[in-house]
Design a protein around this motif. Structure first.
Motif: not given
Length: 93
Positions: A27-34, A47-56
């Motif tokens: 978790t970086v600056d409130g955003e979750q990544f795998r 790096f998969d942005w899990l909390s982002g607005p898109h699968e990105y």
């Protein structure tokens, strides 16, 4: 004889593929990544942005194939997030 399927007898072609990648959740600056290592590519990460607005997400390879430290992974995520357009959730043009 029962009509119920027997456990463990899934045909090979229907079995899920095993993912040998090692991964960690950050978790970086409130955003979750795998963050996952790429199999057979030392120093390469997905790096998969899990909390982002898109699968990105994004990929990164460290020159020389050396493993990145946790601090370096966090820095890479911060640099990625700095490039995101808050209005679209995608990389700014």
């Amino acid at each position: 004889m029962s009509d119920e399927p027997e456990p463990g007898l899934v045909p090979e072609h229907l079995r899920p593929e095993h993912d040998d990648r090692e991964s960690v959740l950050l978790t970086v600056d409130g955003e979750q990544f795998r963050v996952s290592t790429q199999v057979g590519r030392p120093g390469s990460y997905d790096f998969d942005w899990l909390s982002g607005p898109h699968e990105y997400g994004f990929g990164l390879t460290n020159s020389g194939g050396l493993a990145l430290t946790r601090d370096e992974l966090v820095q890479a995520i911060r640099e990625f997030l700095a490039e995101i357009d808050p209005a679209t959730g995608y990389l700014a043009e």
